[in-house]
Design an enzyme around this catalytic site. Sequence first.
Site, PDB file in Angstrom:
ATOM      1  N   ASP A 129       8.286  66.160  16.455  1.00  0.00           N
ATOM      2  CA  ASP A 129       8.989  66.174  15.162  1.00  0.00           C
ATOM      3  C   ASP A 129      10.104  65.134  15.215  1.00  0.00           C
ATOM      4  O   ASP A 129      10.949  65.157  16.115  1.00  0.00           O
ATOM      5  CB  ASP A 129       9.575  67.587  14.932  1.00  0.00           C
ATOM      6  CG  ASP A 129      10.135  67.750  13.523  1.00  0.00           C
ATOM      7  OD1 ASP A 129       9.809  68.753  12.875  1.00  0.00           O
ATOM      8  OD2 ASP A 129      10.915  66.883  13.078  1.00  0.00           O
ATOM      9  N   ASP A 155       6.427  63.429   9.273  1.00  0.00           N
ATOM     10  CA  ASP A 155       7.242  63.301  10.490  1.00  0.00           C
ATOM     11  C   ASP A 155       6.908  64.280  11.600  1.00  0.00           C
ATOM     12  O   ASP A 155       7.597  64.316  12.599  1.00  0.00           O
ATOM     13  CB  ASP A 155       8.737  63.357  10.127  1.00  0.00           C
ATOM     14  CG  ASP A 155       9.355  64.720  10.323  1.00  0.00           C
ATOM     15  OD1 ASP A 155       8.705  65.714   9.942  1.00  0.00           O
ATOM     16  OD2 ASP A 155      10.468  64.787  10.851  1.00  0.00           O
ATOM     17  N   GLU A 156       5.855  65.083  11.444  1.00  0.00           N
ATOM     18  CA  GLU A 156       5.544  66.002  12.540  1.00  0.00           C
ATOM     19  C   GLU A 156       4.048  66.205  12.695  1.00  0.00           C
ATOM     20  O   GLU A 156       3.286  66.106  11.734  1.00  0.00           O
ATOM     21  CB  GLU A 156       6.250  67.344  12.365  1.00  0.00           C
ATOM     22  CG  GLU A 156       5.841  68.092  11.131  1.00  0.00           C
ATOM     23  CD  GLU A 156       6.511  69.457  11.000  1.00  0.00           C
ATOM     24  OE1 GLU A 156       6.518  70.232  11.966  1.00  0.00           O
ATOM     25  OE2 GLU A 156       7.019  69.727   9.914  1.00  0.00           O
TER      26      GLU A 156
HETATM   27  P1  TTP Z   1      12.176  67.851   8.708  1.00  0.00           P
HETATM   28  O1  TTP Z   1      11.465  67.538   9.981  1.00  0.00           O
HETATM   29  O2  TTP Z   1      12.242  69.279   8.273  1.00  0.00           O
HETATM   30  O3  TTP Z   1      13.685  67.348   8.793  1.00  0.00           O
HETATM   31  P2  TTP Z   1      14.278  66.050   9.440  1.00  0.00           P
HETATM   32  O4  TTP Z   1      13.254  65.261  10.190  1.00  0.00           O
HETATM   33  O5  TTP Z   1      15.009  65.287   8.381  1.00  0.00           O
HETATM   34  O6  TTP Z   1      15.362  66.635  10.442  1.00  0.00           O
HETATM   35  P3  TTP Z   1      15.141  67.347  11.856  1.00  0.00           P
HETATM   36  O7  TTP Z   1      15.849  66.472  12.841  1.00  0.00           O
HETATM   37  O8  TTP Z   1      15.787  68.683  11.721  1.00  0.00           O
HETATM   38  O9  TTP Z   1      13.666  67.445  12.093  1.00  0.00           O
HETATM   39  O10 TTP Z   1      11.563  67.016   7.508  1.00  0.00           O
HETATM   40  C1  TTP Z   1      11.064  65.702   7.666  1.00  0.00           C
HETATM   41  C2  TTP Z   1      11.346  64.868   6.446  1.00  0.00           C
HETATM   42  O11 TTP Z   1      10.792  65.484   5.291  1.00  0.00           O
HETATM   43  C3  TTP Z   1      12.811  64.702   6.162  1.00  0.00           C
HETATM   44  O12 TTP Z   1      13.389  63.610   6.857  1.00  0.00           O
HETATM   45  C4  TTP Z   1      12.844  64.531   4.669  1.00  0.00           C
HETATM   46  C5  TTP Z   1      11.642  65.295   4.158  1.00  0.00           C
HETATM   47  N1  TTP Z   1      12.079  66.589   3.580  1.00  0.00           N
HETATM   48  C6  TTP Z   1      12.301  66.659   2.194  1.00  0.00           C
HETATM   49  O13 TTP Z   1      12.077  65.663   1.479  1.00  0.00           O
HETATM   50  N2  TTP Z   1      12.757  67.822   1.665  1.00  0.00           N
HETATM   51  C7  TTP Z   1      13.022  68.938   2.431  1.00  0.00           C
HETATM   52  O14 TTP Z   1      13.459  69.985   1.904  1.00  0.00           O
HETATM   53  C8  TTP Z   1      12.806  68.862   3.849  1.00  0.00           C
HETATM   54  C9  TTP Z   1      13.073  70.061   4.735  1.00  0.00           C
HETATM   55  C10 TTP Z   1      12.335  67.666   4.373  1.00  0.00           C
HETATM   56 MG    MG Z   2      11.940  66.174  11.562  1.00  0.00          MG
END
Ligand code: TTP
Ligand code: MG
Length: 357
Positions: free
Chosen positions: A15, A109-110
């Site tokens: 992730d 992203d994951e």
């Molecule tokens: P996430 O992996 O949930 O968050 P992140 O990568 O920004 O942070 P973390 O370090 O905690 O993993 O989500 C991945 C991407 O998806 C995030 O960068 C933006 C998008 N996203 C949205 O557009 N809306 C949302 O509510 C969430 C949770 C994520």
């Molecule tokens: Mg993330």
Amino acid sequence: MNQSSEQVRKIIHVDMDCFYAAVEMRDNPHLRDVPIAVGGNGPRSVLCTCNYKARAFGVRSAMPNSKAKVLCPELIIVNGRMAVYQQVSAQIRAIFLRYTDLIEPLSLDEAFLDVTNATVCHGSATLIAKQIRADIYNELQLTASAGIAPNKFLAKIASDENKPNGQCVVSPQDVSEFVTDLPLKKIPGIGPKTSEKLKRFGFESCADVRASSVAKLHSIVGKFANSLYQRSFGIDHRELETQRVRKSLAIETTMAEDIDSVEECLTVLKELFGKLELRLEKHKNRAINKQTVKIKFADFQQTTVDVQSSVCHYDTFIELFQKAMTRSNDRKVRLIGLSLGFDVKESIEQQNQLALF
Ligand code: TTP
Ligand code: MG
């Protein structure tokens, strides 16, 4: 309840750290050391995500811009660039493909990776995760976190344990201990509402669930009861839902009898080429990046010759064949094969776009 005697799997959940925000910080140096968020700029917009500097102020994903600004007045909110995030996502997936074909992307992203049968890094999932994160950092200047565990749900929870830029291994012998004190709200599928409901019935950790029964759980969470009971023991038999990306298109034929006439070989090659072109019809949207000819000689030794190419070109196959034949040492030909390589990265980008569409 025990894990059954089937092979213990090695699952990695990768992730990216504050993904959209990290890409913006990478591409705009002036945003690197300040609290930033990515989101729309309308009065009712919510944030997609924010960097870790902003998180220190309590700013979070899905928070209205207005609230975020109250928590962190100096917060800079930048517009998202989806096309760039898609492209980076494809680059990340191309890195995963160096290690395994068994990939289940969950979002841009994951992804889950099944590396149970991988041979790279001595087959060590821990080292593979480290190497993948290093590749991502070195090639894309972005950090990722990873969880390594015998199944999907534990790997997903583990990837959050040492965020950002960290990884966490839950080895098979540590599963029981890892889940005992695990708050139920960390289990994917248990949202805030279900978690509240379970709490009202006295269930807060996996230990509480273990001490109960599926029937009792059923009265609270319905058909999720069985999974929840299993999860509380660290069990999750779900396979990866993979999208295999075809890397090549190949066709080959073994002669009825080994042949030594180049002319006969060329006749076979021509037939193969016709069949290859026909099959290529179904993959018209794929970008070709390589042409390869394979020859197996009568002694079963084989040789391949390839060349970078963006088309399926007959004359190129003939040239490759002739080159391969310089290695024949008078051996007869047993098998001829032709193949085309496809650009994997470009295909993933297309899939990303389709998924978003
Ligand atoms: P996430 O992996 O949930 O968050 P992140 O990568 O920004 O942070 P973390 O370090 O905690 O993993 O989500 C991945 C991407 O998806 C995030 O960068 C933006 C998008 N996203 C949205 O557009 N809306 C949302 O509510 C969430 C949770 C994520
Ligand atoms: Mg993330």
